[in-house]
Design a protein around this motif. Structure first.
Motif, mmCIF file in Angstrom:
data_model
loop_
_atom_site.group_PDB
_atom_site.id
_atom_site.type_symbol
_atom_site.label_atom_id
_atom_site.label_comp_id
_atom_site.label_asym_id
_atom_site.label_seq_id
_atom_site.Cartn_x
_atom_site.Cartn_y
_atom_site.Cartn_z
ATOM 1 N N VAL A 184 8.175 3.125 0.444
ATOM 2 C CA VAL A 184 7.675 3.270 -0.924
ATOM 3 C C VAL A 184 8.807 3.724 -1.841
ATOM 4 N N HIS A 185 9.055 2.953 -2.879
ATOM 5 C CA HIS A 185 10.077 3.315 -3.858
ATOM 6 C C HIS A 185 9.631 4.559 -4.624
ATOM 7 N N GLU A 186 10.595 5.396 -5.019
ATOM 8 C CA GLU A 186 10.241 6.648 -5.700
ATOM 9 C C GLU A 186 9.522 6.413 -7.027
ATOM 10 N N ASP A 187 9.739 5.261 -7.652
ATOM 11 C CA ASP A 187 9.083 4.950 -8.924
ATOM 12 C C ASP A 187 7.986 3.899 -8.771
ATOM 13 N N ALA A 188 7.513 3.692 -7.542
ATOM 14 C CA ALA A 188 6.475 2.689 -7.306
ATOM 15 C C ALA A 188 5.159 3.126 -7.944
ATOM 16 N N PRO A 189 4.359 2.189 -8.431
ATOM 17 C CA PRO A 189 3.065 2.541 -9.031
ATOM 18 C C PRO A 189 2.139 3.311 -8.093
ATOM 19 N N ILE A 190 2.243 3.048 -6.785
ATOM 20 C CA ILE A 190 1.338 3.701 -5.843
ATOM 21 C C ILE A 190 1.774 5.118 -5.498
ATOM 22 N N ALA A 191 3.025 5.459 -5.773
ATOM 23 C CA ALA A 191 3.549 6.784 -5.424
ATOM 24 C C ALA A 191 2.806 7.865 -6.204
ATOM 25 N N GLY A 192 2.269 8.855 -5.485
ATOM 26 C CA GLY A 192 1.529 9.941 -6.113
ATOM 27 C C GLY A 192 0.043 9.674 -6.239
ATOM 28 N N ARG A 193 -0.408 8.492 -5.869
ATOM 29 C CA ARG A 193 -1.827 8.158 -5.916
ATOM 30 C C ARG A 193 -2.424 8.208 -4.512
ATOM 31 N N THR A 194 -3.717 8.529 -4.435
ATOM 32 C CA THR A 194 -4.426 8.352 -3.179
ATOM 33 C C THR A 194 -4.759 6.870 -3.037
ATOM 34 N N LEU A 195 -5.140 6.461 -1.832
ATOM 35 C CA LEU A 195 -5.498 5.059 -1.630
ATOM 36 C C LEU A 195 -6.729 4.683 -2.451
ATOM 37 N N GLU A 196 -7.673 5.621 -2.591
ATOM 38 C CA GLU A 196 -8.850 5.354 -3.425
ATOM 39 C C GLU A 196 -8.441 5.117 -4.871
ATOM 40 N N GLU A 197 -7.541 5.971 -5.379
ATOM 41 C CA GLU A 197 -7.084 5.830 -6.759
ATOM 42 C C GLU A 197 -6.312 4.526 -6.947
ATOM 43 N N ALA A 198 -5.474 4.202 -5.972
ATOM 44 C CA ALA A 198 -4.689 2.974 -6.069
ATOM 45 C C ALA A 198 -5.593 1.753 -6.088
ATOM 46 N N ASP A 199 -6.661 1.800 -5.293
ATOM 47 C CA ASP A 199 -7.603 0.689 -5.258
ATOM 48 C C ASP A 199 -8.371 0.588 -6.573
ATOM 49 N N ALA A 200 -8.834 1.746 -7.088
ATOM 50 C CA ALA A 200 -9.603 1.757 -8.337
ATOM 51 C C ALA A 200 -8.759 1.317 -9.525
ATOM 52 N N ASP A 201 -7.467 1.669 -9.510
ATOM 53 C CA ASP A 201 -6.576 1.336 -10.625
ATOM 54 C C ASP A 201 -5.981 -0.059 -10.506
ATOM 55 N N GLY A 202 -6.298 -0.761 -9.429
ATOM 56 C CA GLY A 202 -5.770 -2.105 -9.246
ATOM 57 C C GLY A 202 -4.323 -2.142 -8.795
#
Length: 263
Positions: A184-202
């Motif tokens: 995971v890149h340090e500036d990746a959109p998924i970094a800092g999100r839970t899997l639930e949040e990442a799924d909900a945010d698309g």
């Protein structure tokens, strides 16, 4: 590569870069320096080194000594023959001779035992030669060693001698499915999100399933409330080709991701 348990141990991109760096200069190479090169955390590098040691890939760390500078000693290479059914045992016995610093067993040829020895003078080297012959080792030839040079294994290093851009490794399954390991890149959109949040945010593609996370010294089984962090090594399953949509959430602004082991 066969490990100490008799099984195969597969080296991935991170493992190979670790071995390359340590072969170049194990004493002055730090985990943070290697981590920066391969885009993972220093703790992940330390964990990988421990695994490489555990599986016998890295057998030890040794000082390279210039004996001529140290005490004006001479280094001599004895090219020897040992009975083929005794060569392994004789190699171990030869290593007990005072002055012998390296023994190599060759798989073929008459000179199937190479013995590197250090002597204070030519008389001392003759003493070592006599002790070898007492062990039923025939000295076929010998040479005084002038210099010895060692180099890291180039295929494990950066391409063309330069820092290699991060990659992603794939393994294809039947039916077009793929398993991908990505850092995971340090500036990746998924970094800092839970899997639930990442799924909900698309951020996480609906067809992509995160099945494991390697973080420092731990391998985590992910759940919905599991947070994805920068430098996590994430194993992703995709029922179709793991293309751009499947990996977009793990990439940085410039599309960079890391390269890790494929299961």
């Amino acid at each position: 590569m066969t490990d100490r348990t008799g099984g195969d141990y597969r080296l991935d991109e991170i493992d190979r870069r670790i071995v390359y760096a340590l072969m170049g200069d194990a004493r002055n190479t730090s985990a943070p320096a290697i981590a920066e090169e391969v885009s993972v955390s220093p703790a992940t590098i330390r964990n990988r080194i421990a695994k490489l040691e555990e599986h016998g890939v890295i057998e030890g760390y040794h000082a390279t000594v210039d004996f001529e500078r140290a005490e004006g000693s001479l280094m001599n290479l004895f090219l020897c023959h040992a009975p083929f059914d005794e060569v392994e045992g004789l190699a171990r016995r030869v290593g007990t001779v005072p002055g012998v610093v390296n023994v190599r067993e060759l798989m073929g040829g008459r000179m199937n035992l190479h013995v590197l020895a250090v002597g204070t003078d030519t008389s001392d080297l003759r003493r070592i030669g006599r002790e070898l012959e007492k062990m039923n080792v025939e000295i076929e030839d010998e040479f005084l060693l002038q210099n010895e040079h060692t180099f890291p294994y180039a295929p494990y290093g950066p391409a063309d001698g330069h820092r290699r851009e991060p990659l992603t490794d794939y393994i294809s399954l039947t039916g077009g499915a793929e398993v991908v390991e990505v850092t995971v890149h340090e500036d990746a959109p998924i970094a800092g999100r839970t899997l639930e949040e990442a799924d909900a945010d698309g951020v996480l593609d609906e067809h992509t399933l995160v099945i494991a996370i390697e973080r420092d010294d731990d391998v985590i089984t992910p759940h919905g409330d599991t947070e994805i962090r920068p430098y996590d090594v994430v194993t992703v399953f995709s029922p179709t080709d793991a293309d751009e949509p499947a990996l977009r959430g793990f990439r940085g602004p410039d599309g960079d991701v890391g390269s890790t082991r494929v299961h």
